[in-house]
Design a protein around this motif. Structure first.
Motif, PDB file in Angstrom:
ATOM      1  N   VAL A   1       0.838  -1.206   0.000  1.00  0.00           N
ATOM      2  CA  VAL A   1       0.000   0.000   0.000  1.00  0.00           C
ATOM      3  C   VAL A   1       0.867   1.249   0.000  1.00  0.00           C
ATOM      4  O   VAL A   1       0.586   2.228  -0.715  1.00  0.00           O
ATOM      5  N   LYS A   2       1.938   1.230   0.774  1.00  0.00           N
ATOM      6  CA  LYS A   2       2.838   2.381   0.818  1.00  0.00           C
ATOM      7  C   LYS A   2       3.470   2.627  -0.538  1.00  0.00           C
ATOM      8  O   LYS A   2       3.537   3.773  -1.018  1.00  0.00           O
ATOM      9  N   ARG A   3       3.938   1.563  -1.198  1.00  0.00           N
ATOM     10  CA  ARG A   3       4.526   1.735  -2.521  1.00  0.00           C
ATOM     11  C   ARG A   3       3.488   2.243  -3.516  1.00  0.00           C
ATOM     12  O   ARG A   3       3.803   3.077  -4.377  1.00  0.00           O
ATOM     13  N   MET A   4       2.261   1.764  -3.409  1.00  0.00           N
ATOM     14  CA  MET A   4       1.205   2.219  -4.309  1.00  0.00           C
ATOM     15  C   MET A   4       0.971   3.718  -4.149  1.00  0.00           C
ATOM     16  O   MET A   4       0.831   4.454  -5.136  1.00  0.00           O
ATOM     17  N   ARG A   5       0.941   4.193  -2.919  1.00  0.00           N
ATOM     18  CA  ARG A   5       0.682   5.609  -2.691  1.00  0.00           C
ATOM     19  C   ARG A   5       1.845   6.477  -3.162  1.00  0.00           C
ATOM     20  O   ARG A   5       1.627   7.558  -3.742  1.00  0.00           O
ATOM     21  N   LEU A   6       3.064   6.025  -2.941  1.00  0.00           N
ATOM     22  CA  LEU A   6       4.209   6.791  -3.424  1.00  0.00           C
ATOM     23  C   LEU A   6       4.221   6.860  -4.947  1.00  0.00           C
ATOM     24  O   LEU A   6       4.509   7.916  -5.537  1.00  0.00           O
ATOM     25  N   ARG A   7       3.904   5.753  -5.587  1.00  0.00           N
ATOM     26  CA  ARG A   7       3.865   5.755  -7.049  1.00  0.00           C
ATOM     27  C   ARG A   7       2.749   6.647  -7.563  1.00  0.00           C
ATOM     28  O   ARG A   7       2.908   7.358  -8.567  1.00  0.00           O
ATOM     29  N   ALA A   8       1.594   6.615  -6.906  1.00  0.00           N
ATOM     30  CA  ALA A   8       0.493   7.484  -7.315  1.00  0.00           C
ATOM     31  C   ALA A   8       0.872   8.947  -7.191  1.00  0.00           C
ATOM     32  O   ALA A   8       0.503   9.782  -8.038  1.00  0.00           O
ATOM     33  N   ALA A   9       1.635   9.294  -6.148  1.00  0.00           N
ATOM     34  CA  ALA A   9       2.072  10.680  -5.995  1.00  0.00           C
ATOM     35  C   ALA A   9       3.015  11.089  -7.116  1.00  0.00           C
ATOM     36  O   ALA A   9       2.979  12.230  -7.598  1.00  0.00           O
ATOM     37  N   ARG A  10       3.890  10.165  -7.545  1.00  0.00           N
ATOM     38  CA  ARG A  10       4.817  10.489  -8.630  1.00  0.00           C
ATOM     39  C   ARG A  10       4.110  10.603  -9.974  1.00  0.00           C
ATOM     40  O   ARG A  10       4.511  11.396 -10.832  1.00  0.00           O
ATOM     41  N   LEU A  11       3.084   9.812 -10.193  1.00  0.00           N
ATOM     42  CA  LEU A  11       2.403   9.796 -11.491  1.00  0.00           C
ATOM     43  C   LEU A  11       1.272  10.808 -11.579  1.00  0.00           C
ATOM     44  O   LEU A  11       0.734  11.010 -12.665  1.00  0.00           O
ATOM     45  N   ARG A  12       0.906  11.429 -10.463  1.00  0.00           N
ATOM     46  CA  ARG A  12      -0.206  12.368 -10.468  1.00  0.00           C
ATOM     47  C   ARG A  12       0.115  13.555 -11.374  1.00  0.00           C
ATOM     48  O   ARG A  12       1.132  14.237 -11.212  1.00  0.00           O
ATOM     49  N   GLY A  13      -0.763  13.793 -12.338  1.00  0.00           N
ATOM     50  CA  GLY A  13      -0.564  14.882 -13.283  1.00  0.00           C
ATOM     51  C   GLY A  13       0.359  14.558 -14.427  1.00  0.00           C
ATOM     52  O   GLY A  13       0.527  15.371 -15.335  1.00  0.00           O
ATOM     53  N   VAL A  14       0.977  13.370 -14.419  1.00  0.00           N
ATOM     54  CA  VAL A  14       1.891  12.960 -15.487  1.00  0.00           C
ATOM     55  C   VAL A  14       1.203  12.014 -16.453  1.00  0.00           C
ATOM     56  O   VAL A  14       1.269  12.184 -17.681  1.00  0.00           O
ATOM     57  N   THR A  15       0.535  10.989 -15.920  1.00  0.00           N
ATOM     58  CA  THR A  15      -0.168  10.008 -16.751  1.00  0.00           C
ATOM     59  C   THR A  15      -1.276   9.394 -15.919  1.00  0.00           C
ATOM     60  O   THR A  15      -1.240   9.421 -14.673  1.00  0.00           O
ATOM     61  N   ARG A  16      -2.267   8.846 -16.620  1.00  0.00           N
ATOM     62  CA  ARG A  16      -3.366   8.203 -15.922  1.00  0.00           C
ATOM     63  C   ARG A  16      -3.223   6.695 -15.872  1.00  0.00           C
ATOM     64  O   ARG A  16      -4.023   6.021 -15.237  1.00  0.00           O
ATOM     65  N   GLN A  17      -2.214   6.139 -16.550  1.00  0.00           N
ATOM     66  CA  GLN A  17      -2.006   4.697 -16.577  1.00  0.00           C
ATOM     67  C   GLN A  17      -0.525   4.402 -16.480  1.00  0.00           C
ATOM     68  O   GLN A  17       0.280   4.928 -17.253  1.00  0.00           O
ATOM     69  N   HIS A  18      -0.161   3.552 -15.547  1.00  0.00           N
ATOM     70  CA  HIS A  18       1.238   3.205 -15.325  1.00  0.00           C
ATOM     71  C   HIS A  18       1.761   2.338 -16.466  1.00  0.00           C
ATOM     72  O   HIS A  18       1.079   1.429 -16.956  1.00  0.00           O
ATOM     73  N   VAL A  19       2.997   2.613 -16.895  1.00  0.00           N
ATOM     74  CA  VAL A  19       3.699   1.806 -17.888  1.00  0.00           C
ATOM     75  C   VAL A  19       4.893   1.162 -17.198  1.00  0.00           C
ATOM     76  O   VAL A  19       5.755   1.878 -16.663  1.00  0.00           O
ATOM     77  N   PRO A  20       4.996  -0.168 -17.177  1.00  0.00           N
ATOM     78  CA  PRO A  20       6.074  -0.819 -16.427  1.00  0.00           C
ATOM     79  C   PRO A  20       7.452  -0.496 -17.001  1.00  0.00           C
ATOM     80  O   PRO A  20       7.669  -0.496 -18.214  1.00  0.00           O
ATOM     81  N   THR A  21       8.379  -0.214 -16.106  1.00  0.00           N
ATOM     82  CA  THR A  21       9.787  -0.055 -16.434  1.00  0.00           C
ATOM     83  C   THR A  21      10.597  -0.789 -15.374  1.00  0.00           C
ATOM     84  O   THR A  21      10.057  -1.244 -14.360  1.00  0.00           O
ATOM     85  N   VAL A  22      11.903  -0.883 -15.592  1.00  0.00           N
ATOM     86  CA  VAL A  22      12.755  -1.537 -14.604  1.00  0.00           C
ATOM     87  C   VAL A  22      12.779  -0.733 -13.308  1.00  0.00           C
ATOM     88  O   VAL A  22      12.824  -1.303 -12.206  1.00  0.00           O
ATOM     89  N   GLU A  23      12.728   0.591 -13.423  1.00  0.00           N
ATOM     90  CA  GLU A  23      12.704   1.430 -12.227  1.00  0.00           C
ATOM     91  C   GLU A  23      11.338   1.397 -11.549  1.00  0.00           C
ATOM     92  O   GLU A  23      11.256   1.492 -10.319  1.00  0.00           O
ATOM     93  N   GLU A  24      10.265   1.282 -12.331  1.00  0.00           N
ATOM     94  CA  GLU A  24       8.901   1.230 -11.797  1.00  0.00           C
ATOM     95  C   GLU A  24       8.214  -0.022 -12.341  1.00  0.00           C
ATOM     96  O   GLU A  24       7.389   0.037 -13.253  1.00  0.00           O
ATOM     97  N   PRO A  25       8.565  -1.197 -11.806  1.00  0.00           N
ATOM     98  CA  PRO A  25       8.007  -2.433 -12.372  1.00  0.00           C
ATOM     99  C   PRO A  25       6.537  -2.625 -12.011  1.00  0.00           C
ATOM    100  O   PRO A  25       6.013  -2.007 -11.075  1.00  0.00           O
TER     101      PRO A  25
END
Length: 459
Positions: free
Chosen positions: A291-315
């Motif tokens: 849950v903590k990782r999900m919230r941190l990722r949501a904070a980073r993606l907020r305003g950038v994209t609405r759908q996560h794209v997997p990368t090695v840094e953000e799998p």
């Protein structure tokens, strides 16, 4: 007041002409409807009269040799365009049309109004290797669900084992699928694991029509329900195998939870970034970290994209839970149980857009065991023990639409029905079976490149 209708005297010759005209019209209609019989028959008669019987035999032999050559040269096109259309017409003429009206009446699909009987019209019959598809024009007031409830009775009426109805693009038509043989009777071998997983279509097994079944994991959570020995492990390991290429490259992280002491998932430890078992408090901690990782990722993606794209840094983060009920209902410590329920509720409601997905399996589909089943867009029902459990897992009226999970025999583990949100008809699938040797080989070939000891992971 005596009122009498006038009597008209019709000459006998006029009645004869009327009967002859009506008979000729009916013959013309039948000849046009069954042109595949009348046209070859007329040509054969013309050849016999104009030439001789020897010439007719030569023509028939030439056609037969051409069909055999077509079959040997390109069997798939011969079956599709030659053999199965002929089988469909013969079965429509011999099996379905002679008994159609009576079967519709006994199955409750015909009606009577104003002294007249109305019967749904059989428009077309299509055949393949496994069964028949009947396209029917429904009566006014009927819906596809009416035919779904009667599909099993229709199959038994035509001496076939199973049936299923589905809607079409036209609202007045329905397609009834009647199976002659079960295409999912054999065990499905493990499917090849690609180097880059296709999250929009992960190959997990084969559908009833013989095509490969592909699960869309992107933007979805997956719920798997089935009785003991129904084949839940086949679904889980097929999914992990289809993700193996991404696991090795670092595009996918799998966090595994096995509350049954690690008996089911321990063989795949080299594939898992986290492997938690046996300790409820430890599993709750790993879920809190997700849950903590999900919230941190949501904070980073907020305003950038609405759908996560997997990368090695953000799998892509996939949480695999082998027995969900052991986490949500069977833990005696109430505080730990509430922590787990809260974490799972947050992950299921907020995780899809940021690339956090939950794949959960369970045996007991009761509401008190799984209070957030509606948060799973993809639901897989394997063999279940009671008819009521089918709608509990797959949604209301899923069994009436053909998802007969309680009728799946014990001899076919890995067979189940898949239902997606927004799709009315369930899809019957048999998932690939991986032996213990296959799982160990998978762990050796696709182990994580950044394989390190993490808290909550057992080597």
């Amino acid at each position: 007041m005596n009122v009498r209708l006038p009597a008209w005297r019709v000459p006998g010759w006029l009645l004869v002409f009327w009967w002859l005209g009506r008979g000729l019209f009916r013959l013309a209609v039948l000849a046009a409807r069954y042109w595949w019989i009348t046209v070859p028959g007329g040509l054969a008669l013309w050849v016999r009269v104009e030439f001789s019987g020897l010439v007719l035999a030569g023509v028939v032999a030439t056609v037969a040799v051409g069909c055999v050559a077509w079959w040997r040269w390109h069997p798939s096109s011969w079956l599709r365009f030659g053999w199965y259309p002929l089988v469909a017409r013969v079965r429509a003429l011999v099996v379905y049309r002679p008994r159609w009206a009576s079967v519709m009446a006994t199955c409750g699909l015909a009606t009577v109004f104003g002294g007249d009987r109305y019967v749904p019209r059989l428009l077309r019959v299509r055949c393949d290797r496994w069964g028949d598809e009947l396209t029917v024009r429904m009566l006014p007031g009927q819906i596809p669900d009416d035919w779904g409830q009667a599909a099993e009775r229709l199959a038994y009426a035509f001496r076939l084992p199973t049936g299923q109805a589905r809607s079409t693009d036209r609202p007045d038509r329905v397609v009834v699928r009647l199976m002659r043989r079960d295409p999912l009777a054999g065990i499905v071998a493990p499917l090849p694991a690609g180097n880059v997983p296709d999250l929009d279509g992960l190959p997990l097994g084969f559908r009833e029509d013989g095509q490969a079944y592909r699960l869309r994991l992107a933007g979805s959570h997956v719920l798997i329900a089935g009785a003991t020995g129904a084949g839940k492990g086949s679904v889980l390991w097929s999914l992990i195998r289809s993700l193996a290429g991404g696991i090795r490259s670092g595009l996918v992280e799998v966090w595994a939870f096995d509350p049954k002491g690690g008996m089911e998932l321990a063989a795949g430890v080299p594939l898992f970034a986290r492997f938690s078992y046996d300790d409820p408090d430890g599993m709750a901690g790993v879920l809190d970290e997700a849950v903590k990782r999900m919230r941190l990722r949501a904070a980073r993606l907020r305003g950038v994209t609405r759908q996560h794209v997997p990368t090695v840094e953000e799998p892509l983060l996939v949480l695999v839970v082998d027995e969900l009920a052991a986490l949500t209902a069977y833990i005696t410590d109430r505080k730990v149980r509430d922590r787990i329920k809260e974490a799972l509720g947050l992950l299921l409601s907020q995780g899809r857009a940021v690339g956090v997905h939950v794949v959960a399996a369970l045996q007991d589909p009761r509401k008190d065991v799984l209070p957030f089943r509606d948060l799973f867009p993809t639901r897989i029902g394997l063999r279940l023990t009671e008819p009521e459990q089918v709608d509990m897992v797959l949604g209301d009226a899923a069994r009436d639409r053909g998802a007969l999970c309680d009728r799946i025999p014990e001899s076919t583990p890995g067979v189940g029905f898949v239902v997606l949100d927004g799709v009315r008809e369930p899809v019957r699938v048999r998932f690939a079976y991986l032996t213990d040797d296959d799982i160990r080989e998978l762990g050796r070939d696709y182990r994580r490149l950044c394989d390190t000891d993490d808290e909550g992971m057992t080597r």
